[in-house]
Write a protein that holds these residues in place. Sequence first.
Motif, PDB file in Angstrom:
ATOM      1  N   ILE A 244      -6.078  -7.747  11.925  1.00 51.11           N
ATOM      2  CA  ILE A 244      -6.968  -6.585  11.961  1.00 51.11           C
ATOM      3  C   ILE A 244      -7.938  -6.594  10.786  1.00 51.11           C
ATOM      4  CG2 ILE A 244      -7.033  -4.049  11.806  1.00 51.11           C
ATOM      5  CD1 ILE A 244      -4.425  -3.945  13.356  1.00 51.11           C
ATOM      6  N   LYS A 245      -7.499  -7.065   9.626  1.00 47.99           N
ATOM      7  CA  LYS A 245      -8.374  -7.032   8.440  1.00 47.99           C
ATOM      8  C   LYS A 245      -9.588  -7.937   8.586  1.00 47.99           C
ATOM      9  CE  LYS A 245      -5.812 -10.436   5.649  1.00 47.99           C
ATOM     10  NZ  LYS A 245      -5.042 -10.606   4.389  1.00 47.99           N
ATOM     11  N   TYR A 246      -9.554  -8.868   9.546  1.00 46.96           N
ATOM     12  CA  TYR A 246     -10.726  -9.703   9.810  1.00 46.96           C
ATOM     13  C   TYR A 246     -11.622  -9.097  10.881  1.00 46.96           C
ATOM     14  CZ  TYR A 246      -7.960 -13.149   7.252  1.00 46.96           C
ATOM     15  OH  TYR A 246      -7.210 -13.806   6.302  1.00 46.96           O
ATOM     16  N   LEU A 247     -11.163  -8.000  11.466  1.00 45.53           N
ATOM     17  CA  LEU A 247     -11.922  -7.329  12.531  1.00 45.53           C
ATOM     18  C   LEU A 247     -12.447  -5.961  12.110  1.00 45.53           C
ATOM     19  CD1 LEU A 247      -9.377  -8.052  15.406  1.00 45.53           C
ATOM     20  CD2 LEU A 247     -11.555  -9.236  15.027  1.00 45.53           C
ATOM     21  N   ALA A 248     -11.907  -5.450  10.999  1.00 45.10           N
ATOM     22  CA  ALA A 248     -12.284  -4.097  10.554  1.00 45.10           C
ATOM     23  C   ALA A 248     -11.994  -3.957   9.065  1.00 45.10           C
ATOM     24  CB  ALA A 248     -11.518  -3.050  11.339  1.00 45.10           C
ATOM     25  N   ASP A 249     -12.677  -2.995   8.449  1.00 46.15           N
ATOM     26  CA  ASP A 249     -12.453  -2.692   7.034  1.00 46.15           C
ATOM     27  C   ASP A 249     -11.902  -1.281   6.903  1.00 46.15           C
ATOM     28  OD1 ASP A 249     -13.634  -5.133   6.089  1.00 46.15           O
ATOM     29  OD2 ASP A 249     -15.609  -4.255   6.494  1.00 46.15           O
ATOM     30  N   VAL A 250     -11.053  -1.079   5.899  1.00 42.52           N
ATOM     31  CA  VAL A 250     -10.657   0.285   5.570  1.00 42.52           C
ATOM     32  C   VAL A 250     -11.673   0.811   4.564  1.00 42.52           C
ATOM     33  CG1 VAL A 250      -9.087  -0.305   3.674  1.00 42.52           C
ATOM     34  CG2 VAL A 250      -8.737   1.800   4.958  1.00 42.52           C
ATOM     35  N   LEU A 325      -5.271  10.065   6.350  1.00 43.63           N
ATOM     36  CA  LEU A 325      -5.866   9.317   7.452  1.00 43.63           C
ATOM     37  C   LEU A 325      -6.584   8.086   6.897  1.00 43.63           C
ATOM     38  CD1 LEU A 325      -7.372  12.250   9.531  1.00 43.63           C
ATOM     39  CD2 LEU A 325      -5.708  10.599  10.414  1.00 43.63           C
ATOM     40  N   LEU A 326      -6.244   6.916   7.424  1.00 43.41           N
ATOM     41  CA  LEU A 326      -6.995   5.710   7.078  1.00 43.41           C
ATOM     42  C   LEU A 326      -8.327   5.750   7.819  1.00 43.41           C
ATOM     43  CD1 LEU A 326      -4.198   2.983   7.421  1.00 43.41           C
ATOM     44  CD2 LEU A 326      -5.220   3.813   5.287  1.00 43.41           C
ATOM     45  N   VAL A 327      -9.411   5.514   7.110  1.00 43.11           N
ATOM     46  CA  VAL A 327     -10.734   5.429   7.733  1.00 43.11           C
ATOM     47  C   VAL A 327     -11.020   3.953   7.966  1.00 43.11           C
ATOM     48  CG1 VAL A 327     -13.185   5.925   7.503  1.00 43.11           C
ATOM     49  CG2 VAL A 327     -11.501   7.531   6.568  1.00 43.11           C
ATOM     50  N   ILE A 328     -11.062   3.551   9.234  1.00 44.43           N
ATOM     51  CA  ILE A 328     -11.202   2.134   9.596  1.00 44.43           C
ATOM     52  C   ILE A 328     -12.531   1.935  10.310  1.00 44.43           C
ATOM     53  CG2 ILE A 328     -10.163   0.230  10.880  1.00 44.43           C
ATOM     54  CD1 ILE A 328      -7.489   1.795  10.687  1.00 44.43           C
ATOM     55  N   ARG A 329     -13.329   1.001   9.779  1.00 40.70           N
ATOM     56  CA  ARG A 329     -14.666   0.723  10.341  1.00 40.70           C
ATOM     57  C   ARG A 329     -14.662  -0.675  10.944  1.00 40.70           C
ATOM     58  NH1 ARG A 329     -18.821   2.846   6.339  1.00 40.70           N
ATOM     59  NH2 ARG A 329     -17.795   4.764   7.088  1.00 40.70           N
TER      60      ARG A 329
END
Length: 435
Positions: A244-250, A325-329
């Motif tokens: 997931i960390k390669y598909l989105a950033d927190v 809440l984690l904000v995931i972009r």
Amino acid sequence: MSNFKRYDKYKDSGIEWIGEIPEGWEVIPLKRIFKIINGGTPNSSEESYWNGEIVWITPNDLSELTEIYIRDSERKITEDGINNCSAKIVPKDSIIISTRAPIGYIAIAAVDLCTNQGCKSLVPVSEINSKFFYYFILSINFYLNVLGQGTTFMELSNSNLSMVELLKPPLVEQISIANFLDQKTAEIDDLITDKEKLIELLQEKRQAVITEAVTKGLNPNVKMKDSGIEWIGDIPEGWNAQKIKYLADVVNIKAIDTDNNKTYIGLENIESKTGRLLTNNDEEQQAIGETANVFRKNDVLFGKLRPYLAKCIVASLDGRCTSELLVIRTHSKILPDYLHFLMLSSIFIELVDSSTYGAKMPRTSWNFIGNLKIPLPGVEEQKEIIQRLNELTRKIDDLVSEIQEQIQKLKEYRQTLIFEAVTGKIDVRDYAAVS
């Protein structure tokens, strides 16, 4: 209540919100039917006062009750404990009522017991049917709350409670009314329970549908391959597996004063397991002292506190949210709505929940979530899956909403039936007067 007959003769009760009552009934202040016994709490630091055999009821014990009678408590006290505080043992069949934080929880004592100062015990001073008066007091909960006083919290005083006017039918009628309400409320409660179970099944189906779509796709005949992800198993041949960390950033941008006009979203504003925003909450602000994070439209917000609750939404606007809440972009390879559905899937929630730390306030972390490998179809297939899931979940959500409305109507009918019976608006004397 047209299915039930009325009494032959009525008279004015003198109580505006009750109106007429059967001719043979009395209106009597509570203090003439019950003796009010206050509760108390032993010194919490004295070990010899606690973990005894004496049931010690608090408003919290009453709040968790699912039946008329109460026979146990979360904490118990010893003989030394009750002898060194203001609590008093009250006999079986006394009515226990919470009179602060909040007012109005009620039960009948199934055993001799005592309470803390948040409850009062009503001990009959003459022969009555406790269950009838349980139902009557339950039906006037709204009035008891009106009588509450206080600034820090509302409390119902002995003087106000003692002057509450109760209706007293002849004893044989009290018994008949209690028997009638036992039967009818049990029937209604069974219906409510059945509908609540149906909602649970629909919610399970909702998550199963999501899990199947985001791990296996929409085509049941597609050729599969090993994903290399233990918790996923096989995935469609054309899919990839990426962290997931390669598909989105927190995103961790703290709100400043100029952000205070933006909508705030707390965990309580997100419905569990559905990804539905319950309210925009324009008038509500975050807890005092909490630092809010800023998010943008189309960011995915995922609840890291108690992740088993599955609180996750795609933001429909710019705003502020709790730091829980984690904000995931997301990046270009994964759509926000697809990640949202994947994070609501039961298989994902179970895995994330297994990663939590902290016993009382279990939390997960972005470090764990970001390093999870997830199955990933192409963007066009993601769009198809999103569209199909939106259709299926909307149908399920509409069914759930319809059943919830039915439950609410049943609860309202239950309350109305109790009020009509205990105030004599309907005549239920035909029900056997069995003690």
